[in-house]
Scaffold this motif. Structure first.
Motif, PDB file in Angstrom:
ATOM      1  N   GLU A  53       0.856  -1.177   0.000  1.00 35.52           N
ATOM      2  CA  GLU A  53       0.000   0.000   0.000  1.00 35.52           C
ATOM      3  C   GLU A  53       0.899   1.236   0.000  1.00 35.52           C
ATOM      4  N   ILE A  54       0.575   2.184  -0.841  1.00 39.19           N
ATOM      5  CA  ILE A  54       1.347   3.430  -0.916  1.00 39.19           C
ATOM      6  C   ILE A  54       0.613   4.482  -0.107  1.00 39.19           C
ATOM      7  N   ALA A  55       1.227   4.911   1.005  1.00 36.99           N
ATOM      8  CA  ALA A  55       0.660   5.994   1.816  1.00 36.99           C
ATOM      9  C   ALA A  55       1.246   7.303   1.300  1.00 36.99           C
ATOM     10  N   THR A  56       0.404   8.284   1.099  1.00 40.33           N
ATOM     11  CA  THR A  56       0.871   9.560   0.552  1.00 40.33           C
ATOM     12  C   THR A  56       0.910  10.638   1.630  1.00 40.33           C
ATOM     13  N   ASN A  57       1.675  11.676   1.357  1.00 42.44           N
ATOM     14  CA  ASN A  57       1.732  12.817   2.274  1.00 42.44           C
ATOM     15  C   ASN A  57       0.654  13.831   1.890  1.00 42.44           C
ATOM     16  N   GLY A  58       0.643  14.954   2.516  1.00 41.11           N
ATOM     17  CA  GLY A  58      -0.371  15.972   2.254  1.00 41.11           C
ATOM     18  C   GLY A  58      -0.377  16.484   0.828  1.00 41.11           C
ATOM     19  N   ALA A  59       0.785  16.440   0.165  1.00 41.45           N
ATOM     20  CA  ALA A  59       0.879  16.914  -1.219  1.00 41.45           C
ATOM     21  C   ALA A  59       0.510  15.833  -2.233  1.00 41.45           C
ATOM     22  N   GLY A  60       0.195  14.627  -1.730  1.00 42.13           N
ATOM     23  CA  GLY A  60      -0.163  13.533  -2.631  1.00 42.13           C
ATOM     24  C   GLY A  60       1.014  12.739  -3.147  1.00 42.13           C
ATOM     25  N   ASN A  61       2.211  13.014  -2.632  1.00 40.00           N
ATOM     26  CA  ASN A  61       3.403  12.275  -3.052  1.00 40.00           C
ATOM     27  C   ASN A  61       3.569  11.011  -2.202  1.00 40.00           C
ATOM     28  N   PRO A  62       4.172   9.960  -2.762  1.00 39.42           N
ATOM     29  CA  PRO A  62       4.395   8.746  -1.977  1.00 39.42           C
ATOM     30  C   PRO A  62       5.250   9.042  -0.751  1.00 39.42           C
ATOM     31  N   ALA A  63       4.808   8.594   0.422  1.00 35.35           N
ATOM     32  CA  ALA A  63       5.548   8.840   1.656  1.00 35.35           C
ATOM     33  C   ALA A  63       5.985   7.547   2.326  1.00 35.35           C
ATOM     34  N   GLU A  64       5.153   6.500   2.272  1.00 36.55           N
ATOM     35  CA  GLU A  64       5.464   5.228   2.921  1.00 36.55           C
ATOM     36  C   GLU A  64       4.941   4.078   2.077  1.00 36.55           C
ATOM     37  N   LEU A  65       5.595   2.936   2.227  1.00 29.36           N
ATOM     38  CA  LEU A  65       5.158   1.689   1.601  1.00 29.36           C
ATOM     39  C   LEU A  65       4.884   0.681   2.707  1.00 29.36           C
ATOM     40  N   TRP A  66       3.708   0.076   2.686  1.00 27.58           N
ATOM     41  CA  TRP A  66       3.329  -0.911   3.690  1.00 27.58           C
ATOM     42  C   TRP A  66       2.986  -2.221   2.999  1.00 27.58           C
ATOM     43  N   LEU A  67       3.710  -3.282   3.348  1.00 29.32           N
ATOM     44  CA  LEU A  67       3.431  -4.587   2.756  1.00 29.32           C
ATOM     45  C   LEU A  67       2.060  -5.086   3.190  1.00 29.32           C
ATOM     46  N   MET A  68       1.392  -5.736   2.274  1.00 26.73           N
ATOM     47  CA  MET A  68       0.067  -6.296   2.549  1.00 26.73           C
ATOM     48  C   MET A  68       0.145  -7.817   2.405  1.00 26.73           C
ATOM     49  N   ASP A  69      -0.706  -8.522   3.112  1.00 29.55           N
ATOM     50  CA  ASP A  69      -0.737  -9.974   3.034  1.00 29.55           C
ATOM     51  C   ASP A  69      -1.345 -10.381   1.691  1.00 29.55           C
ATOM     52  N   PRO A  70      -0.573 -11.084   0.838  1.00 29.22           N
ATOM     53  CA  PRO A  70      -1.105 -11.475  -0.479  1.00 29.22           C
ATOM     54  C   PRO A  70      -2.359 -12.330  -0.401  1.00 29.22           C
ATOM     55  N   ASP A  71      -2.535 -13.065   0.691  1.00 30.75           N
ATOM     56  CA  ASP A  71      -3.740 -13.894   0.837  1.00 30.75           C
ATOM     57  C   ASP A  71      -4.991 -13.044   1.026  1.00 30.75           C
ATOM     58  N   ASP A  72      -4.819 -11.783   1.431  1.00 29.77           N
ATOM     59  CA  ASP A  72      -5.969 -10.905   1.658  1.00 29.77           C
ATOM     60  C   ASP A  72      -6.336 -10.076   0.427  1.00 29.77           C
ATOM     61  N   ILE A  73      -5.579 -10.229  -0.662  1.00 26.55           N
ATOM     62  CA  ILE A  73      -5.787  -9.416  -1.853  1.00 26.55           C
ATOM     63  C   ILE A  73      -6.439 -10.256  -2.944  1.00 26.55           C
ATOM     64  N   GLU A  74      -7.401  -9.661  -3.615  1.00 30.35           N
ATOM     65  CA  GLU A  74      -8.031 -10.309  -4.769  1.00 30.35           C
ATOM     66  C   GLU A  74      -7.828  -9.395  -5.972  1.00 30.35           C
ATOM     67  N   PRO A  75      -6.845  -9.725  -6.836  1.00 30.69           N
ATOM     68  CA  PRO A  75      -6.578  -8.868  -7.992  1.00 30.69           C
ATOM     69  C   PRO A  75      -7.789  -8.805  -8.924  1.00 30.69           C
ATOM     70  N   GLN A  76      -8.031  -7.641  -9.501  1.00 29.39           N
ATOM     71  CA  GLN A  76      -9.122  -7.447 -10.443  1.00 29.39           C
ATOM     72  C   GLN A  76      -8.634  -6.570 -11.579  1.00 29.39           C
ATOM     73  N   TRP A  77      -9.183  -6.790 -12.754  1.00 28.53           N
ATOM     74  CA  TRP A  77      -8.860  -5.949 -13.898  1.00 28.53           C
ATOM     75  C   TRP A  77      -9.529  -4.600 -13.731  1.00 28.53           C
ATOM     76  N   ALA A  78      -8.804  -3.554 -14.004  1.00 29.93           N
ATOM     77  CA  ALA A  78      -9.388  -2.212 -13.970  1.00 29.93           C
ATOM     78  C   ALA A  78     -10.281  -2.038 -15.196  1.00 29.93           C
ATOM     79  N   SER A  79     -11.419  -1.435 -14.993  1.00 28.12           N
ATOM     80  CA  SER A  79     -12.325  -1.266 -16.144  1.00 28.12           C
ATOM     81  C   SER A  79     -12.397   0.174 -16.576  1.00 28.12           C
TER      82      SER A  79
END
Length: 144
Positions: free
Chosen positions: A118-144
């Motif tokens: 997960e990309i956490a952004t700062n107040g200006a909308g720029n990337p500030a932190e990266l947080w690993l997520m559990d792959p078992d909790d993610i369900e990839p989907q095609w963007a429409s």
């Protein structure tokens, strides 16, 4: 004529196949071995050789330098030393070092097939932190 063609291409009369036969296992992409032990995602977690391989590869990737490049022309990449995305790469989040972040991410790839952050952004909308997520909790989907 049909019988001759079938014999040329190895067609045989239908045969029954036992559920535990190697042919049935290969049909469902289940590996069988001469020991008769089936290895799956859960049982592999108990194998020390499996974990040793995961650790070796993930630690090796964690030691690799992370660099950002920009394409200049069609063939020449140029290393970028200042960019908004470099902050989270150099220090992903308050609880993980870059080594630990990459090592854990690589372990996710090797054990679960993918890594998500997960990309956490700062107040200006720029990337500030990266947080690993559990792959078992993610369900990839095609963007429409």
């Amino acid at each position: 004529m049909w019988d001759r063609l079938k014999s040329m291409f190895g067609f045989r009369a239908q045969q029954s196949v036992h559920v535990s036969s190697p042919a049935m296992a290969s049909l469902f992409a289940v590996s069988s071995n001469s020991a008769g032990v089936h290895v799956n995602k859960t049982s592999a977690l108990n194998c020390m050789a499996y974990w040793s391989g995961i650790r070796l590869l993930s630690e090796s990737m964690g030691l690799m330098p992370i660099r950002l490049y920009r394409a200049q022309g069609k063939t020449t990449p140029v290393e970028v030393t200042e960019h908004d995305s470099l902050g989270p790469v150099r220090s992903p989040n308050p609880t993980q070092t870059p080594f630990n972040f990459v090592q854990t991410g690589m372990a996710h790839v090797l054990t679960r097939g993918n890594v998500y952050a997960e990309i956490a952004t700062n107040g200006a909308g720029n990337p500030a932190e990266l947080w690993l997520m559990d792959p078992d909790d993610i369900e990839p989907q095609w963007a429409s």
